[in-house]
Design a protein around this motif. Structure first.
Motif, PDB file in Angstrom:
ATOM      1  N   ALA A 166       1.008  -1.246  -0.019  1.00  0.00           N
ATOM      2  CA  ALA A 166      -0.012   0.020  -0.088  1.00  0.00           C
ATOM      3  C   ALA A 166       0.952   1.184  -0.169  1.00  0.00           C
ATOM      4  CB  ALA A 166      -0.928   0.006   1.230  1.00  0.00           C
ATOM      5  N   PHE A 167       1.861   1.253   0.819  1.00  0.00           N
ATOM      6  CA  PHE A 167       2.682   2.155   1.121  1.00  0.00           C
ATOM      7  C   PHE A 167       3.283   2.607  -0.462  1.00  0.00           C
ATOM      8  CE2 PHE A 167       6.891   4.420   1.684  1.00  0.00           C
ATOM      9  CZ  PHE A 167       6.578   5.408   2.511  1.00  0.00           C
ATOM     10  N   PHE A 168       3.823   1.521  -1.150  1.00  0.00           N
ATOM     11  CA  PHE A 168       4.427   1.582  -2.485  1.00  0.00           C
ATOM     12  C   PHE A 168       3.633   2.190  -3.690  1.00  0.00           C
ATOM     13  CE2 PHE A 168       5.303  -0.561  -6.580  1.00  0.00           C
ATOM     14  CZ  PHE A 168       6.981  -0.057  -6.836  1.00  0.00           C
ATOM     15  N   ALA A 169       2.471   1.592  -3.596  1.00  0.00           N
ATOM     16  CA  ALA A 169       1.351   1.983  -4.455  1.00  0.00           C
ATOM     17  C   ALA A 169       1.086   3.367  -4.374  1.00  0.00           C
ATOM     18  CB  ALA A 169       0.076   1.339  -4.377  1.00  0.00           C
ATOM     19  N   LEU A 170       0.905   4.048  -2.668  1.00  0.00           N
ATOM     20  CA  LEU A 170       0.275   5.238  -2.809  1.00  0.00           C
ATOM     21  C   LEU A 170       1.388   6.332  -2.910  1.00  0.00           C
ATOM     22  CD1 LEU A 170      -1.768   7.249  -1.361  1.00  0.00           C
ATOM     23  CD2 LEU A 170      -0.603   6.494   0.797  1.00  0.00           C
ATOM     24  N   PHE A 171       2.552   5.896  -2.551  1.00  0.00           N
ATOM     25  CA  PHE A 171       3.804   7.221  -2.635  1.00  0.00           C
ATOM     26  C   PHE A 171       4.711   6.931  -4.015  1.00  0.00           C
ATOM     27  CE2 PHE A 171       2.705   7.055   1.856  1.00  0.00           C
ATOM     28  CZ  PHE A 171       2.325   8.498   2.025  1.00  0.00           C
ATOM     29  N   LEU A 172       4.733   5.873  -4.698  1.00  0.00           N
ATOM     30  CA  LEU A 172       5.564   5.611  -5.798  1.00  0.00           C
ATOM     31  C   LEU A 172       4.497   5.589  -6.999  1.00  0.00           C
ATOM     32  CD1 LEU A 172       8.248   3.387  -4.226  1.00  0.00           C
ATOM     33  CD2 LEU A 172       8.284   5.758  -5.019  1.00  0.00           C
ATOM     34  N   VAL A 173       3.961   4.564  -7.097  1.00  0.00           N
ATOM     35  CA  VAL A 173       2.877   4.427  -8.401  1.00  0.00           C
ATOM     36  C   VAL A 173       1.908   5.312  -8.635  1.00  0.00           C
ATOM     37  CG1 VAL A 173       1.612   2.399  -9.506  1.00  0.00           C
ATOM     38  CG2 VAL A 173       3.654   1.959  -7.949  1.00  0.00           C
ATOM     39  N   LEU A 174       1.170   5.658  -7.671  1.00  0.00           N
ATOM     40  CA  LEU A 174       0.065   6.435  -7.864  1.00  0.00           C
ATOM     41  C   LEU A 174       0.628   7.958  -8.288  1.00  0.00           C
ATOM     42  CD1 LEU A 174      -2.685   7.211  -7.730  1.00  0.00           C
ATOM     43  CD2 LEU A 174      -2.853   7.785  -5.386  1.00  0.00           C
TER      44      LEU A 174
END
Length: 272
Positions: free
Chosen positions: A20-28
């Motif tokens: 979730a952290f990866f998706a929220l702060f990098l992917v998104l």
């Protein structure tokens, strides 16, 4: 006995939080950049990147990196070789100086060059009498970029050289090799992956630097704007699609850097 002693629920929770952290702060954020970059279509995107100001900013960014990275490579190899292979007075001071750009705000770094080379700076009058312009010109951008990026190569190579020790170099010298021959045929091959890794990181930082460059550039369109500064100008002028189009180039650079970094790490693991 399994080394995974945590309950399954805890493992799932930790993995979920990490993803979730990866998706929220990098992917998104990356998705948002490219979505906004192409919000007005491919034609507008290409036209934006072909604008003379955008091309000039890209050219300035590339020129800065082409000058800063080789100079930092030479300095990084020399400094790491000196620190890792020899003991001398002032070694800790040299290490502290190498780390200085990492501990000082880039804005402060740029201000230092203004105080040195600006019209009212320490050397400003002398430079003005000789019609030499450093700040608010490409030389100032290059100097500021060199300053903020010079720890990159050295900090990658110092631990590598320390781990390798001096045995191979001492053996080569004992067998009659000269100092330079030993350096080129023994030292450099042993640190080639560290050099490549440092170049990748240094180049990424040089092309993406904003703070120090913003202070010394003067924001002159078509002359002293780098790509990050060009993005800022477009965004401040409410040209959001154009700003994100230019920013997408920097995002692609970040992705390429990450892929190259991962590839180098993989090759290093396979070699060892």
């Amino acid at each position: 006995m399994s080394v995974r002693t945590e309950p399954r629920s805890i493992r799932i929770l930790i993995i979920t939080v990490a993803v979730a952290f990866f998706a929220l702060f990098l992917v998104l954020p990356l998705v948002c950049v490219f979505q906004n970059a192409f919000s007005k279509g491919l034609t507008f995107y290409v036209k934006t990147l072909q604008h003379p100001d955008a091309l000039a900013a890209m050219r300035m960014t590339v020129i800065t990196a082409l000058v800063a990275v080789p100079l930092n490579l030479v300095f990084g190899v020399a400094a790491s070789w000196l620190i890792a292979k020899f003991d001398f007075k002032g070694k800790d001071i040299l290490l502290s100086l190498i780390d200085l750009p990492l501990s000082v705000s880039p804005v402060i770094s740029g201000l230092v060059f203004i105080l040195l080379f600006g019209a009212q700076g320490l050397l400003g009058e002398w430079l003005g009498d000789r019609n030499i312009q450093i700040v608010f010109a490409p030389p100032g951008i290059i100097l500021a970029t060199i300053f903020v990026t010079f720890p990159m190569v050295a900090r990658e190579l110092i631990p590598v050289m320390k781990a390798q020790g001096n045995e191979e170099e001492e053996a080569a010298l004992t067998l009659g090799a000269s100092g330079w021959r030993t350096f080129w045929l023994v030292t450099i091959p042993n640190i080639r992956w560290g050099i490549l890794y440092g170049i990748i990181l240094c180049n990424a930082r040089a092309m993406g630097e904003f703070g120090a460059v913003s202070v010394v550039s003067g924001h002159i369109r078509g002359l002293t704007n780098t790509l990050p500064l060009h993005v800022e100008i477009l965004y401040n002028e409410y040209q959001f699609a154009a700003a994100f189009a230019a920013a997408s180039v920097l995002a692609l650079l970040a992705i390429v850097t990450l892929v190259a970094k991962t590839a180098v790490e993989g090759m290093m693991r396979r070699e060892h």
